[in-house]
Design a protein around this motif. Structure first.
Motif, short mmCIF file in Angstrom:
data_model
loop_
_atom_site.label_atom_id
_atom_site.label_comp_id
_atom_site.label_asym_id
_atom_site.label_seq_id
_atom_site.Cartn_x
_atom_site.Cartn_y
_atom_site.Cartn_z
N GLY A 96 6.19 78.52 74.45
CA GLY A 96 7.45 79.23 74.59
C GLY A 96 8.42 78.55 75.53
N ARG A 97 7.89 77.70 76.40
CA ARG A 97 8.72 76.92 77.32
C ARG A 97 8.96 75.50 76.79
NH1 ARG A 97 6.06 80.62 80.81
NH2 ARG A 97 7.37 81.28 82.56
N GLY A 98 8.69 75.28 75.52
CA GLY A 98 9.00 74.00 74.90
C GLY A 98 7.89 72.98 74.86
N TRP A 99 6.70 73.32 75.35
CA TRP A 99 5.57 72.40 75.27
C TRP A 99 5.01 72.44 73.86
CZ3 TRP A 99 3.95 69.29 79.27
CH2 TRP A 99 4.52 69.54 80.51
N THR A 100 4.52 71.31 73.37
CA THR A 100 3.91 71.21 72.05
C THR A 100 2.41 71.05 72.25
OG1 THR A 100 5.86 70.12 71.17
CG2 THR A 100 3.82 69.86 69.92
N GLU A 101 1.64 71.86 71.52
CA GLU A 101 0.19 71.72 71.59
C GLU A 101 -0.18 70.46 70.81
OE1 GLU A 101 -3.81 74.48 71.43
OE2 GLU A 101 -1.86 75.40 71.11
N ALA A 102 -0.52 69.40 71.54
CA ALA A 102 -0.72 68.08 70.95
C ALA A 102 -2.11 67.90 70.35
CB ALA A 102 -0.49 67.00 72.01
N LYS A 103 -3.02 68.71 70.76
CA LYS A 103 -4.39 68.62 70.26
C LYS A 103 -4.89 70.03 70.02
CE LYS A 103 -8.93 67.00 71.70
NZ LYS A 103 -9.74 66.60 72.82
N LYS A 104 -5.52 70.25 68.87
CA LYS A 104 -6.02 71.57 68.54
C LYS A 104 -6.95 72.08 69.64
CE LYS A 104 -8.19 74.09 64.79
NZ LYS A 104 -9.37 74.71 64.96
N ARG A 105 -6.77 73.33 70.00
CA ARG A 105 -7.59 73.93 71.04
C ARG A 105 -9.06 73.87 70.67
NH1 ARG A 105 -4.98 79.35 72.18
NH2 ARG A 105 -3.32 78.07 71.39
N THR A 117 -20.69 84.00 73.69
CA THR A 117 -19.55 84.08 74.60
C THR A 117 -18.85 82.74 74.67
OG1 THR A 117 -20.79 85.65 75.96
CG2 THR A 117 -18.88 84.62 76.98
N VAL A 118 -17.53 82.75 74.61
CA VAL A 118 -16.77 81.51 74.77
C VAL A 118 -16.88 81.10 76.24
CG1 VAL A 118 -14.50 80.43 74.67
CG2 VAL A 118 -15.19 82.05 72.89
N ASP A 119 -17.44 79.90 76.47
CA ASP A 119 -17.60 79.47 77.86
C ASP A 119 -16.73 78.28 78.23
OD1 ASP A 119 -19.05 77.55 76.47
OD2 ASP A 119 -20.83 77.69 77.73
N VAL A 120 -16.09 77.64 77.25
CA VAL A 120 -15.17 76.54 77.53
C VAL A 120 -14.03 76.58 76.52
CG1 VAL A 120 -14.85 74.03 77.63
CG2 VAL A 120 -16.99 75.03 78.44
N VAL A 121 -12.81 76.44 77.02
CA VAL A 121 -11.62 76.28 76.17
C VAL A 121 -10.84 75.11 76.74
CG1 VAL A 121 -9.47 77.31 75.34
CG2 VAL A 121 -11.48 78.76 75.67
N GLN A 122 -10.47 74.19 75.87
CA GLN A 122 -9.67 73.04 76.29
C GLN A 122 -8.50 72.87 75.32
OE1 GLN A 122 -12.86 70.17 76.07
NE2 GLN A 122 -13.01 70.10 78.30
N ALA A 123 -7.35 72.49 75.87
CA ALA A 123 -6.17 72.23 75.05
C ALA A 123 -5.30 71.20 75.74
CB ALA A 123 -5.37 73.52 74.82
N VAL A 124 -4.49 70.50 74.95
CA VAL A 124 -3.58 69.48 75.48
C VAL A 124 -2.18 69.78 74.97
CG1 VAL A 124 -3.03 67.01 75.50
CG2 VAL A 124 -5.42 67.75 75.50
N PHE A 125 -1.21 69.73 75.89
CA PHE A 125 0.19 70.00 75.57
C PHE A 125 1.04 68.83 76.04
CE2 PHE A 125 -2.04 73.92 76.21
CZ PHE A 125 -1.60 74.74 75.19
N LYS A 126 2.16 68.60 75.35
CA LYS A 126 3.07 67.50 75.72
C LYS A 126 4.51 68.00 75.72
CE LYS A 126 0.50 63.42 74.55
NZ LYS A 126 0.60 62.70 75.80
N LYS A 127 5.28 67.39 76.66
CA LYS A 127 6.71 67.70 76.74
C LYS A 127 7.41 66.65 77.61
CE LYS A 127 9.82 71.33 78.46
NZ LYS A 127 9.86 72.64 79.10
N ARG A 128 8.45 66.05 77.09
CA ARG A 128 9.33 65.14 77.84
C ARG A 128 8.58 64.15 78.74
NH1 ARG A 128 13.01 69.56 80.21
NH2 ARG A 128 13.58 70.62 78.31
N GLY A 129 7.59 63.46 78.17
CA GLY A 129 6.91 62.43 78.93
C GLY A 129 5.81 62.93 79.86
N TRP A 130 5.45 64.19 79.72
CA TRP A 130 4.36 64.76 80.51
C TRP A 130 3.26 65.27 79.58
CZ3 TRP A 130 3.65 65.58 85.83
CH2 TRP A 130 4.69 65.12 86.63
#
Length: 129
Positions: free
Chosen positions: A60-69, A78-91
């Motif tokens: 919602g703040r303009g980050w793109t989920e670059a890799k599927k969660r 039970t879900v014990d680990v969640v990882q995700a990668v987001f990208k925006k303006r060189g970060w």
């Protein structure tokens, strides 16, 4: 960098040790990072749903989920680990949620892509000499 988005999803404040950690010059790459680490507390409990809320807040703040969660489940389902990668303006932001017994942590690690590339190139040049 993360105070507003973590507060908006009800995550605990940044752990004081993580917030005040000073990076060693022995690891120059760490100068490119901004970190957040929240721990489960009686006042603010963490759960998997907050990772969904955090992902939605970041996009919602303009980050793109670059890799599927990526979610990993324990033997009990039970879900014990969640990882995700987001990208925006060189970060790049890496989000990670972990469940250890009854303790939960949520971390965000952001790094400036150009800074990381520059440091890595300098390290590669040094190691090849």
């Amino acid at each position: 960098m993360f105070d507003g988005v973590t507060r908006d999803v009800g995550a605990p404040p940044n752990n004081p040790e993580a917030a005040s950690e000073r990076w060693s010059s022995k690891y120059p790459l760490l100068a490119c990072f901004v970190t957040y680490k929240g721990f489960d507390t009686a006042a603010s409990t963490l759960d998997v749903e907050q990772t969904n809320a955090l992902a939605a807040a970041l996009t919602g703040r303009g980050w793109t989920e670059a890799k599927k969660r990526n979610e990993r489940k324990a033997p009990d389902g039970t879900v014990d680990v969640v990882q995700a990668v987001f990208k925006k303006r060189g970060w790049t932001v890496v989000m990670e949620y972990r469940l250890f017994s009854d303790n939960r942590t949520l971390s965000l690690k952001a790094f400036d892509d150009a800074c990381a590339e520059k440091v890595q190139a300098a390290e590669d040049a040094t190691s090849s000499n």
